[in-house]
Design an enzyme around this catalytic site. Sequence first.
Site, PDB file in Angstrom:
ATOM      1  CB  VAL A  36      -0.968  -0.052   1.323  1.00 34.36           C
ATOM      2  CG1 VAL A  36      -1.705   1.524   1.362  1.00 34.36           C
ATOM      3  CG2 VAL A  36      -2.064  -1.042   1.031  1.00 34.36           C
ATOM      4  CE  LYS A  37       2.914   7.128  -3.718  1.00 37.93           C
ATOM      5  NZ  LYS A  37       3.593   7.381  -5.035  1.00 37.93           N
ATOM      6  CB  THR A  38      -1.024   5.605   2.492  1.00 36.07           C
ATOM      7  OG1 THR A  38      -2.083   6.528   2.634  1.00 36.07           O
ATOM      8  CG2 THR A  38      -0.240   5.281   3.778  1.00 36.07           C
ATOM      9  CG  ASP A  56       6.724   6.152  -4.832  1.00 38.42           C
ATOM     10  OD1 ASP A  56       7.687   6.324  -5.176  1.00 38.42           O
ATOM     11  OD2 ASP A  56       5.617   5.496  -5.101  1.00 38.42           O
TER      12      ASP A  56
END
Length: 292
Positions: A204-206, A252
């Site tokens: 997951v990217k958050t 990221d």
Amino acid sequence: MADKDGLKVAKDYQVNEPFANQGNFQVKGAAALDWGMKHRMSKIFNPRTGKTVMFAFDHGYFMGSTAGLERLDITVPNLMPYVDVLMCTRGALRTCVPANNNCGVALRVTSGSSMLNDDLSHEVVAVDIEEAVRLNADCMAVQTFIGADGQLSSLDNLNRVVNAGMRYGIPTLGVVAVGKDMERTDRFFKLATRIVAEMGVQIVKTYNCEHFDEVVAACPVPIVVAGGKKLPEKEALTLAYDVIRQGAAGVDMGRNIFQSQHPIEMAQAVRKVVHEGFTDKEAYEFYLDSVN
Ligand code: 5RP
């Protein structure tokens, strides 16, 4: 369907308890994955540290030419030795990224919105699984819009990509989008990251938020944190330090690297925080020493 008025507010995150199903693999939630997926995950998450520095330069997919990314063919190869993973579109990858590199690839596979749209939440799956295989992608990135107009179609996109990824052994990275009308509270990120993880993504990217350690604890797969808009280098390193300290599996970063006055030194400083246990202060001193 549970009666939402009767739901209790979640609060027992046990943030000091390590993830209980780690097995002997360095990535959270990946113990039961097949060999090919684990190998791709090891391209993303360093087997020694379990963490990653992703470099995002997929902005063109909805922003067009972005400051700092006018010349992908020059900017990206210069930074490749200093990052673990390239997050980009297939267009950028094929045209501007030499294939003789050791970076992992996080391939952006959805598209459909642009800065010209008021509502960015409607996307389609634009890249099929065979193309991801051809490009040797290590994961496929799908934008998800929880709480937005396009939630249903974005979850449909996500589930179709996860299903294809499971057939071919390619992990899916679910990107939690934050539109202009969407809140950036821990309540929102706990909801959105958990929904995305339960759809079966492997990453997951958050974004960072208050009580970020609770967001991490409640998410059964690794969380990689987005850099977001350009900050002064010192603040961007503090962001990286704060989220790594609270359990993020990496960052990221896009604009905070490629819009820095010294992108290579900034990428190196971020690496120090993510892989070498530097504090934000130590990493900033390293950055200053490197540029002076
Ligand atoms: C969009 C994304 C992009 O990859 C991301 O916005 C780029 O990175 P940065 O915000 O650090 O410039 O995930 O949702």
